[in-house]
Scaffold this active site. Sequence first.
Site, short mmCIF file in Angstrom:
data_model
loop_
_atom_site.label_atom_id
_atom_site.label_comp_id
_atom_site.label_asym_id
_atom_site.label_seq_id
_atom_site.Cartn_x
_atom_site.Cartn_y
_atom_site.Cartn_z
N ARG A 238 0.86 -1.18 0.00
CA ARG A 238 0.00 0.00 0.00
C ARG A 238 0.89 1.23 0.00
NH1 ARG A 238 -3.43 -3.05 -1.15
NH2 ARG A 238 -5.56 -3.26 -0.30
N GLU A 267 -4.55 7.22 -5.24
CA GLU A 267 -4.76 6.51 -6.49
C GLU A 267 -6.07 6.95 -7.11
OE1 GLU A 267 -4.45 2.32 -5.65
OE2 GLU A 267 -2.41 2.50 -4.87
N HIS A 286 -1.68 -0.28 -9.67
CA HIS A 286 -2.22 -1.17 -8.64
C HIS A 286 -2.88 -2.38 -9.32
CE1 HIS A 286 -3.85 -1.23 -4.24
NE2 HIS A 286 -3.54 -2.44 -4.66
#
Length: 334
Positions: A238, A267, A286
């Site tokens: 993360r 994000e 991601h």
Amino acid sequence: MYEIGISRDFLNGRGEIAWGDIGLSRIEADPRLRHRMIGDGDVAENFAGFDAVLVLRQRIDQKLLDAAPRLRHVSRWGAGLDRIDLDACTRAGVMVTSTPLGGKVPVAVAALTFVLTLTHRVLEKDRLVREGRWAERADYMGMGLAGRTIGIVGLGNIGREFARLAAPFQARLAAYSPRAEKAQADALGVELVGLDQLMERSDIVVVTAALTPATQGMISAERIARMKPGCIFVNVARGEIVDEDALIAALKSGRIARAGLDVFREEPLAPSSPLMRMDNVLLAPHALAWTDQIISGNAVDAIGSLLSVAANKRPGFIANPQVLDHPRFADMSS
């Protein structure tokens, strides 16, 4: 009818489930169950009327739980639980399940993909060919892994799998993981060390830890300053675990030679981020671990949990096991 909601972040830009049949056909095969997409927009009331929800990155908080008194199960597609208020769910009698095994191998492989791409300088060498700069190839020597130290931050499911994958490359493996068992680490050939020691010794640092209050900001500016000059940094966990501004500064100064980042503080990554303009950074949205295997693995566990709870059977991977004491689950069979 047992109503199951599907969060809209499963949809692609065309308004379709991004990965085809993610196991919803198993729900459709049971006439007692019905699924539908949750209403558009981040509105808590959209969750009213559902007994269970399947979520990807949807935030589950007290406001949403208050608006959905019928809700008894949140099935999280993935392992991370940082967007779900587990305490609030437990108080409300909402079981939370996750899929920690579905992504174990794909995310570990993604981390190794970053490591090999960065150590062999694949992107730079690709550009040399495309730009007709063959004469410069001696200026882009890579880093062999044999005898180097790879530091793993977080020796959980993914960290242990990464260690297994990295072992044949004959690197020294170290890990910072306060809850890891020494016997388990020893079996993997991993030395457990303190975080500061790991940062100082590692030629490559790979972050696989879960985001928790204890790990948020753990890779701080002070710890980044301890890293070996010219090291490589990889984050598949993360973005909030890392001080992103300090990371950018270290990449600019050359203390960190190259980085592979699949996750970010915010994000999507803003176009204005300096990371977008750095040639020594490999970026992924991601999604580096998104393969057919992670989809099928998550589908088995996430949909399986939905079916089990709907049948009042205890599922695997309950993130808040204290919820079993709630009257809603008094008759749940094991």
